[in-house]
Design a protein around this motif. Structure first.
Motif, PDB file in Angstrom:
ATOM      1  N   SER A 164      17.498   1.350  -5.047  1.00 43.07           N
ATOM      2  CA  SER A 164      17.867   0.331  -4.505  1.00 43.07           C
ATOM      3  C   SER A 164      16.508  -0.163  -3.683  1.00 43.07           C
ATOM      4  O   SER A 164      16.192  -1.384  -3.446  1.00 43.07           O
ATOM      5  CB  SER A 164      18.855   0.576  -3.423  1.00 43.07           C
ATOM      6  N   HIS A 165      15.705   0.810  -3.185  1.00 44.23           N
ATOM      7  CA  HIS A 165      14.474   0.372  -2.422  1.00 44.23           C
ATOM      8  C   HIS A 165      13.234   0.387  -3.120  1.00 44.23           C
ATOM      9  O   HIS A 165      12.719  -0.245  -3.884  1.00 44.23           O
ATOM     10  CB  HIS A 165      14.699   1.112  -1.059  1.00 44.23           C
ATOM     11  N   HIS A 166      12.827   1.795  -3.077  1.00 40.06           N
ATOM     12  CA  HIS A 166      11.872   2.210  -3.988  1.00 40.06           C
ATOM     13  C   HIS A 166      12.012   3.670  -4.490  1.00 40.06           C
ATOM     14  O   HIS A 166      12.667   4.299  -3.669  1.00 40.06           O
ATOM     15  CB  HIS A 166      10.534   1.673  -3.847  1.00 40.06           C
ATOM     16  N   PRO A 220       0.785  -1.199   0.036  1.00 35.99           N
ATOM     17  CA  PRO A 220      -0.169   0.102  -0.096  1.00 35.99           C
ATOM     18  C   PRO A 220       0.868   1.102  -0.051  1.00 35.99           C
ATOM     19  O   PRO A 220       0.549   2.152   0.484  1.00 35.99           O
ATOM     20  CB  PRO A 220      -0.753   0.036   1.371  1.00 35.99           C
ATOM     21  N   GLN A 221       2.154   0.944  -0.380  1.00 37.92           N
ATOM     22  CA  GLN A 221       3.058   2.178  -0.413  1.00 37.92           C
ATOM     23  C   GLN A 221       2.385   3.802  -0.924  1.00 37.92           C
ATOM     24  O   GLN A 221       2.404   4.712  -0.146  1.00 37.92           O
ATOM     25  CB  GLN A 221       4.178   1.737  -1.212  1.00 37.92           C
ATOM     26  N   GLN A 222       1.711   3.847  -1.908  1.00 35.07           N
ATOM     27  CA  GLN A 222       1.446   5.108  -2.386  1.00 35.07           C
ATOM     28  C   GLN A 222       0.149   5.595  -1.571  1.00 35.07           C
ATOM     29  O   GLN A 222       0.087   6.467  -1.073  1.00 35.07           O
ATOM     30  CB  GLN A 222       1.040   4.844  -3.891  1.00 35.07           C
ATOM     31  N   PHE A 223      -0.653   4.772  -1.172  1.00 38.26           N
ATOM     32  CA  PHE A 223      -1.850   4.979  -0.448  1.00 38.26           C
ATOM     33  C   PHE A 223      -1.290   5.466   1.023  1.00 38.26           C
ATOM     34  O   PHE A 223      -1.913   6.313   1.605  1.00 38.26           O
ATOM     35  CB  PHE A 223      -2.796   3.964  -0.274  1.00 38.26           C
ATOM     36  N   LYS A 224      -0.425   4.800   1.573  1.00 36.64           N
ATOM     37  CA  LYS A 224      -0.139   5.255   2.930  1.00 36.64           C
ATOM     38  C   LYS A 224       0.594   6.491   2.935  1.00 36.64           C
ATOM     39  O   LYS A 224       0.368   7.184   3.750  1.00 36.64           O
ATOM     40  CB  LYS A 224       0.986   3.938   3.645  1.00 36.64           C
ATOM     41  N   GLN A 225       1.218   6.717   1.924  1.00 30.66           N
ATOM     42  CA  GLN A 225       1.768   8.250   1.652  1.00 30.66           C
ATOM     43  C   GLN A 225       0.959   9.165   1.646  1.00 30.66           C
ATOM     44  O   GLN A 225       0.958  10.377   2.184  1.00 30.66           O
ATOM     45  CB  GLN A 225       2.996   8.313   0.661  1.00 30.66           C
ATOM     46  N   GLY A 272       8.085   5.252   6.764  1.00 34.73           N
ATOM     47  CA  GLY A 272       7.609   4.235   7.444  1.00 34.73           C
ATOM     48  C   GLY A 272       8.110   2.803   6.961  1.00 34.73           C
ATOM     49  O   GLY A 272       9.425   3.100   6.716  1.00 34.73           O
ATOM     50  N   ILE A 273       7.539   1.892   7.301  1.00 35.04           N
ATOM     51  CA  ILE A 273       8.137   0.484   7.134  1.00 35.04           C
ATOM     52  C   ILE A 273       7.170  -0.468   6.879  1.00 35.04           C
ATOM     53  O   ILE A 273       6.002  -0.153   7.112  1.00 35.04           O
ATOM     54  CB  ILE A 273       9.084   0.178   8.481  1.00 35.04           C
ATOM     55  N   ALA A 274       7.611  -1.739   6.428  1.00 36.55           N
ATOM     56  CA  ALA A 274       6.661  -2.871   6.484  1.00 36.55           C
ATOM     57  C   ALA A 274       7.275  -3.857   6.808  1.00 36.55           C
ATOM     58  O   ALA A 274       8.410  -4.186   6.536  1.00 36.55           O
ATOM     59  CB  ALA A 274       6.302  -3.141   4.887  1.00 36.55           C
ATOM     60  N   LEU A 275       6.925  -4.775   7.737  1.00 35.90           N
ATOM     61  CA  LEU A 275       7.392  -5.982   8.211  1.00 35.90           C
ATOM     62  C   LEU A 275       6.646  -7.084   7.873  1.00 35.90           C
ATOM     63  O   LEU A 275       5.444  -7.186   7.685  1.00 35.90           O
ATOM     64  CB  LEU A 275       7.182  -6.108   9.977  1.00 35.90           C
ATOM     65  N   GLY A 297      11.569  -3.754   5.937  1.00 38.74           N
ATOM     66  CA  GLY A 297      12.513  -2.504   5.550  1.00 38.74           C
ATOM     67  C   GLY A 297      11.356  -1.308   5.151  1.00 38.74           C
ATOM     68  O   GLY A 297      10.244  -1.626   5.046  1.00 38.74           O
ATOM     69  N   GLY A 298      11.897  -0.196   5.409  1.00 41.64           N
ATOM     70  CA  GLY A 298      11.366   0.932   4.994  1.00 41.64           C
ATOM     71  C   GLY A 298      12.083   2.135   4.877  1.00 41.64           C
ATOM     72  O   GLY A 298      13.487   1.936   4.540  1.00 41.64           O
ATOM     73  N   SER A 299      11.737   3.326   4.876  1.00 42.68           N
ATOM     74  CA  SER A 299      12.452   4.435   4.720  1.00 42.68           C
ATOM     75  C   SER A 299      12.024   5.657   4.993  1.00 42.68           C
ATOM     76  O   SER A 299      10.640   5.824   5.216  1.00 42.68           O
ATOM     77  CB  SER A 299      12.695   4.644   2.862  1.00 42.68           C
ATOM     78  N   ILE A 300      12.503   6.811   4.976  1.00 37.79           N
ATOM     79  CA  ILE A 300      12.068   8.011   5.243  1.00 37.79           C
ATOM     80  C   ILE A 300      11.743   8.618   3.725  1.00 37.79           C
ATOM     81  O   ILE A 300      12.566   8.124   3.041  1.00 37.79           O
ATOM     82  CB  ILE A 300      13.107   9.165   5.741  1.00 37.79           C
ATOM     83  N   ARG A 301      10.634   9.396   3.370  1.00 37.89           N
ATOM     84  CA  ARG A 301      10.223   9.390   2.028  1.00 37.89           C
ATOM     85  C   ARG A 301      10.404  10.748   1.684  1.00 37.89           C
ATOM     86  O   ARG A 301      10.754  11.636   2.439  1.00 37.89           O
ATOM     87  CB  ARG A 301       8.782   9.265   1.857  1.00 37.89           C
ATOM     88  N   ILE A 302      10.695  10.862   0.463  1.00 36.14           N
ATOM     89  CA  ILE A 302      10.972  12.363  -0.187  1.00 36.14           C
ATOM     90  C   ILE A 302       9.156  13.057  -0.128  1.00 36.14           C
ATOM     91  O   ILE A 302       8.335  12.451  -0.547  1.00 36.14           O
ATOM     92  CB  ILE A 302      10.998  12.187  -1.628  1.00 36.14           C
ATOM     93  N   THR A 304       1.148 -11.072   3.708  1.00 38.85           N
ATOM     94  CA  THR A 304       0.634 -10.083   4.748  1.00 38.85           C
ATOM     95  C   THR A 304       1.871  -9.226   5.317  1.00 38.85           C
ATOM     96  O   THR A 304       2.935  -9.878   5.620  1.00 38.85           O
ATOM     97  CB  THR A 304      -0.184 -10.662   5.959  1.00 38.85           C
ATOM     98  N   GLN A 305       1.668  -7.927   5.406  1.00 37.67           N
ATOM     99  CA  GLN A 305       2.809  -6.886   5.910  1.00 37.67           C
ATOM    100  C   GLN A 305       1.895  -6.320   7.246  1.00 37.67           C
ATOM    101  O   GLN A 305       0.717  -6.005   6.944  1.00 37.67           O
ATOM    102  CB  GLN A 305       3.291  -6.016   4.811  1.00 37.67           C
ATOM    103  N   VAL A 306       2.751  -6.047   7.949  1.00 36.55           N
ATOM    104  CA  VAL A 306       2.429  -4.931   9.121  1.00 36.55           C
ATOM    105  C   VAL A 306       2.913  -3.732   8.447  1.00 36.55           C
ATOM    106  O   VAL A 306       4.343  -3.430   8.402  1.00 36.55           O
ATOM    107  CB  VAL A 306       3.224  -5.349  10.377  1.00 36.55           C
TER     108      VAL A 306
HETATM  109  N1  ASP Z   1       6.252  -0.482   0.806  1.00 37.63           N
HETATM  110  C1  ASP Z   1       7.649  -1.195   1.285  1.00 37.63           C
HETATM  111  C2  ASP Z   1       7.727  -2.651   0.905  1.00 37.63           C
HETATM  112  O1  ASP Z   1       6.751  -3.387   0.638  1.00 37.63           O
HETATM  113  C3  ASP Z   1       7.865  -0.789   2.465  1.00 37.63           C
HETATM  114  C4  ASP Z   1       8.177   0.594   2.984  1.00 37.63           C
HETATM  115  O2  ASP Z   1       8.970   1.227   2.249  1.00 37.63           O
HETATM  116  O3  ASP Z   1       7.220   1.115   3.662  1.00 37.63           O
HETATM  117  O4  ASP Z   1       8.988  -3.460   0.816  1.00 37.63           O
END
Ligand code: ASP
Length: 599
Positions: A456-458, A202-207, A540-543, A494-499, A238-240
């Motif tokens: 490297s991440h997104h 849900p990367q874009q929706f959560k941002q 954010g982050i996703a576990l 993994g996750g990141s601080i976003r632009i 499933t991701q947290v």
């Molecule tokens: N959306 C990323 C992923 O699924 C995690 C994140 O950057 O929060 O890997």
């Protein structure tokens, strides 16, 4: 139905009570006409006794004819088991229920595999278990996994609620944004020729929720990736998923440490020490040859570049002259490695483009190796001291560009650990959890074939602020504000601080990732627009929730912690999906199938 107790509840103090139990026939023994049936329900098991001197012949015959897993209800009196017949393996092993009346609620056919055998998972083909998943899930081992999963989901929700997070559901009918993994597409009936995509996350929706002022969001989010499946992957998982506004990396680290501490305590009663250690991407590669190190054992990579810079062994000195490095590991006690094992390791090296694998076996006081004759005394001395070489060791080398050399030895290190484990020379405590944050990843990686940079991440990951001026001049040097949380060599999330500045995001899309302006507009236009109306700084982050549960359950397969998983070919064997659909359905969806293939 008036069930008075669950099958795990009765104890000697209940002796004399009349109880009603309901459940499945777990196992049966006939001892000279007296029938012992263990009844099992969700909570546990208890022994019931059908004694022909108390019961009518019809009842006894009916009980004797039951197949395992039939569903029954019994009424009976609890009594202490006679001395010497107690079963210490089950919680109710001190007592039994003397049956007075009994009803068959449903007969079970002969089973495709036994439910009462704890070794079923090793003996029965997994496909059969998946086809009859309802039986597999009845096995106490699987029922325990489901229960633990539910407990951890609740603990996660409670913890995040306490921290002020809102649980928000985001759509699973999303828009195609091809990047990373392949997507599942859903055809639209009302928009002929158009498709939704199931979200990879849900990367874009959560941002966007951060732009919407939610500030703290989480979701136990179902995500979909249409990849060729590996052992620990599922097409839906499933991701947290978490996102927060007005934070820096440190805030995120402490939130996740708190969450994992709560989860480990709830699930296993273990107090995780926090804060977790931190290691940079570069150090992780340098020491462990991988960005998700298993630090429960040593065998770290040692850099020998300086010792071999002027070596007459050209494989080493040549690699260094080409800007590469020489690294080695000491697999202690593995001089006994077989030819087959050395070949497997050589294949790893070759899969990274190396020509072969240099090694030394230290056996009978000798260094056995085709390359040692090329080494000077000083080089040998350096090796001996840097790698602490002793009798019985196996030394393995990589001479290559830095990343390649690290990755080759990283793979070989894990392989050696597996061999040492199988030989009983390396034992890892199953209750030990080595958590760490891997940080300072490069923001961008270079794709040689496509001759361009990719994230490297997104692409939403923010660069480290002081590296922003290097974005155009020296992209390789730019570090991302990305973090991974790793435990025992497994990337848990993994996750990141976003632009959050639209101009920086546009530069990344168009100038760095070279996505044409129109395409950027089509794919991410709504996001760039949203960012123009007041986007707070956020991250954010996703576990990986399935992976986390698998670790807590001590299983290596995430299929063991998902109620209805798919096979490696993406099939559900119980419902037989995916499946063909009718011509009418296809017509309604404006879809024509050219070649219907059934593997
Ligand atoms: N959306 C990323 C992923 O699924 C995690 C994140 O950057 O929060 O890997």
């Amino acid at each position: 139905m008036k069930r008075t107790h669950h099958c795990n509840e009765l104890r000697p103090e209940h002796a004399g009570h009349t109880v009603t139990l309901a459940g499945w026939v777990h196992s049966r023994r006939d001892l000279g006409g007296v029938l012992f049936i263990d009844i099992r329900d969700r909570e546990g098991r208890i022994q019931t006794v059908f004694d022909p001197s108390d019961l009518s012949p019809e009842i006894c015959n009916s009980a004797a004819s039951l197949h395992s897993e039939s569903v029954i209800e019994v009424v009976g009196r609890v009594r202490q088991r006679p001395q010497g017949t107690e079963n210490p393996k089950i919680a109710t092993g001190q007592v039994e229920v003397l049956v007075q009346g009994f009803t068959v609620l449903n007969h079970a056919d002969v089973l495709p595999f036994p439910v009462d055998d704890p070794e079923v998972a090793n003996k029965v083909n997994e496909e059969l278990r998946l086809k009859h998943r309802y039986l597999d899930l009845r096995r106490p081992e699987m029922a325990r996994n489901l229960r633990l999963r539910s407990k951890v989901a609740t603990a996660t929700r409670v913890f995040l609620d306490e921290q002020g997070f809102l649980e928000v559901e985001t759509p699973t009918l999303f828009k195609s944004t091809p990047e990373g993994a392949r997507e599942f597409l859903v055809p639209s009936r009302v928009h002929p020729g158009q498709f939704y995509a199931l979200p990879q996350s849900p990367q874009q929706f959560k941002q966007i929720l951060m732009v919407a002022g939610v500030e703290r969001y989480f979701q136990l989010a179902r995500c979909y990736r249409d990849e060729d499946l590996r052992a620990d992957r599922q097409p839906e998982f499933t991701q947290v998923d978490i996102e927060m506004s007005f934070i820096e990396r440190e805030d995120l680290y402490s939130l996740i440490e708190g969450l994992l501490k709560r989860v480990w305590k709830t699930a296993l009663g273990i107090d995780l020490p926090t804060p977790f250690k931190r290691i940079s991407f570069e150090e992780a590669l340098n020491r462990y040859g991988i960005d998700k190190p298993d630090s429960r054992f040593g065998m770290e990579l040692v850099d020998l570049t300086e010792s071999f810079r002027a070596s007459s062994f050209k494989v080493f000195s040549g690699a260094i002259q080409n800007g590469g490095v020489v690294k080695a590991i000491n697999a202690k006690g593995l001089a006994c490695a077989t030819q087959g094992q050395i070949e497997t390791m050589t294949e790893y090296a070759k899969s990274f483009g190396a020509k072969g694998l240099a090694f030394i076996k230290v056996e009978g006081g000798e260094w056995k190796s085709p390359i040692v004759k090329f080494f000077s005394d000083a080089e040998k001395a350096a090796l001996k001291s840097r790698l602490a070489i002793e009798e019985g060791d196996l030394i393995l080398f990589a001479a290559d560009q830095w990343l390649n050399a690290c990755e080759i030895l990283g793979k070989i290190r894990l392989y050696c650990a597996d061999v040492l484990k199988a030989q009983g020379k390396l034992t890892l405590d199953p209750q030990r959890f080595d958590f760490m944050w891997v940080i300072e990843f490069p923001l961008l990686s270079f794709d040689k074939e496509m001759n361009r940079w990719y994230s490297s991440h997104h692409p939403f990951t923010a660069p480290v602020a002081e590296d922003i001026p290097l974005l155009k001049s020296d992209p390789k040097k730019v570090r991302g504000q990305h973090y991974d949380v790793v435990v025992n060599g497994v990337e848990l999330g993994g996750g990141s601080i976003r632009i959050h500045q639209p101009a920086v995001q546009k530069t990344i899309f168009e100038e760095i990732l070279q996505i044409p302006a129109e395409e950027t507009q089509l794919r991410f236009g709504y996001m760039l627009e949203a960012f123009r109306y007041g986007a707070p700084p956020h991250g954010g982050i996703a576990l990986g929730f399935d992976r986390m549960i698998a670790i807590l359950c001590g299983t290596t397969s995430i299929r063991d912690v998902i109620a209805f998983p798919k096979t490696a070919k993406g099939a559900c064997l119980m419902t037989d999906s995916p499946s063909a659909v009718s011509a009418k359905q296809l017509r309604d969806l404006h879809i024509e199938v050219k070649a219907a293939r059934k593997d």
